[in-house]
Design a protein around this motif. Structure first.
Motif, PDB file in Angstrom:
ATOM      1  N   ILE A  45      36.105  32.807  34.955  1.00  0.00           N
ATOM      2  CA  ILE A  45      35.335  33.647  34.049  1.00  0.00           C
ATOM      3  C   ILE A  45      34.673  32.709  33.037  1.00  0.00           C
ATOM      4  N   CYS A  47      31.774  32.288  30.003  1.00  0.00           N
ATOM      5  CA  CYS A  47      30.886  32.945  29.052  1.00  0.00           C
ATOM      6  C   CYS A  47      29.783  31.983  28.633  1.00  0.00           C
ATOM      7  N   VAL A 192      37.058  43.160  32.721  1.00  0.00           N
ATOM      8  CA  VAL A 192      36.548  41.921  33.290  1.00  0.00           C
ATOM      9  C   VAL A 192      37.685  41.036  33.786  1.00  0.00           C
ATOM     10  N   ARG A 193      38.768  40.980  33.029  1.00  0.00           N
ATOM     11  CA  ARG A 193      39.928  40.195  33.485  1.00  0.00           C
ATOM     12  C   ARG A 193      40.460  40.732  34.805  1.00  0.00           C
ATOM     13  N   ILE A 196      38.975  39.425  38.215  1.00  0.00           N
ATOM     14  CA  ILE A 196      39.469  38.194  38.836  1.00  0.00           C
ATOM     15  C   ILE A 196      40.523  38.528  39.896  1.00  0.00           C
ATOM     16  N   THR A 201      34.202  35.875  40.850  1.00  0.00           N
ATOM     17  CA  THR A 201      33.827  34.896  39.840  1.00  0.00           C
ATOM     18  C   THR A 201      32.815  35.555  38.906  1.00  0.00           C
ATOM     19  N   VAL A 202      32.947  35.309  37.594  1.00  0.00           N
ATOM     20  CA  VAL A 202      32.137  36.048  36.621  1.00  0.00           C
ATOM     21  C   VAL A 202      31.449  35.086  35.651  1.00  0.00           C
ATOM     22  N   SER A 216      37.521  34.397  28.355  1.00  0.00           N
ATOM     23  CA  SER A 216      36.833  33.287  29.002  1.00  0.00           C
ATOM     24  C   SER A 216      37.743  32.117  29.333  1.00  0.00           C
TER      25      SER A 216
END
Length: 254
Positions: A45, A47, A192-193, A196, A201-202, A216
């Motif tokens: 992740i 940012c 968002v976590r 994973i 993949t972010v 992040s």
């Protein structure tokens, strides 16, 4: 969720899922992105932060294919995708959400999810996948509600679920917490976590440093169209140069 294929990273990517080399975008006499080298490892992740006008959104649109680079190359899983159209990138496993909501306001939550999901799933698996997405963003009890009746935060979560409907390997988000309350922002961080866990993949363009701190693995800072700094969250929030480009504001959230 579908099983993900292994990456076939070429030597130019240095085992990154996504990378860019010398990426540049000029609009007339303005250079919005200037000779950027970038790599994003699988499962991370990341940012992307920076002051207004730093080139963050332009960089994201280059990665998605909505802008054509003036110069440079973009690699995804070791393949050169610099000239690929957005829909080709989407089919290859890249999904994206921009700042402006693109939900269908007069349709229900479930209908919105069905539109992207049916391109990749059908039959009983389609309904099962939609149920999973509704549960992921905690909108199961609102599946029959018109989107126009959702709160701003709920519409943002729905659109994230829609981007997941195509079962991506790489998810690109542009300011997903814009306009959210503190509670909604915290919930979005949790969402968002959770991505994973789905082997996604972010890469997120974001301004809220508390959100960044909460999710992040690594942070990239852009300034004047270039990468200014990269490191862990703690390295970035204590970086004197980063504080300075934020016009003297502390990025530590104090």
């Amino acid at each position: 969720m579908r099983s993900k294929q292994g990456t076939n990273d070429g030597p130019k990517t240095n085992e990154a899922l996504l990378s860019a080399s010398g990426l540049t975008k000029r609009f007339g006499g303005l250079t919005a992105v200037n000779d950027v080298d970038f790599r994003l490892p699988k499962g991370q992740i990341r940012c992307l932060i920076g002051p207004n006008g730093a080139g963050k959104s332009t960089f994201l649109k280059l990665l998605t294919g909505f802008h054509t680079p003036t110069d440079g190359t973009i690699y995804y899983k070791g393949e050169d995708i610099t000239s690929s159209h957005p829909h080709i990138r989407a089919k290859s496993g890249i999904s994206f959400k921009f700042q402006k909501l693109s939900t269908y306001q007069d349709l229900t939550v479930e209908q919105n999810l069905r539109i992207p999901t049916q391109l990749y799933t059908d039959g009983d698996q389609l309904d099962e996948h939609i149920d999973e997405l509704l549960e992921l963003v905690e909108l199961t009890d609102k599946r029959s509600m018109p989107v126009t009746n959702l709160s701003h935060g709920e519409q943002q979560w729905l659109e994230i679920a829609m981007t997941m409907g195509v079962e991506p390997e790489l998810l690109l988000l542009d300011e997903p917490t814009a306009g959210m309350t503190i509670d909604e922002t915290e919930k979005t961080a949790g969402l968002v976590r959770d991505l994973i866990d789905e082997d996604v993949t972010v890469l997120i363009v974001e301004h809220d440093i508390n959100f960044v701190r909460g999710i992040s693995d690594m942070v990239t800072v852009m300034h004047n169209g270039q990468i200014f700094a990269e490191g862990s969250v703690e390295e970035i929030v204590t970086h004197e140069g980063v504080k300075k480009i934020y016009l003297g504001k502390s990025v530590e959230g104090d």
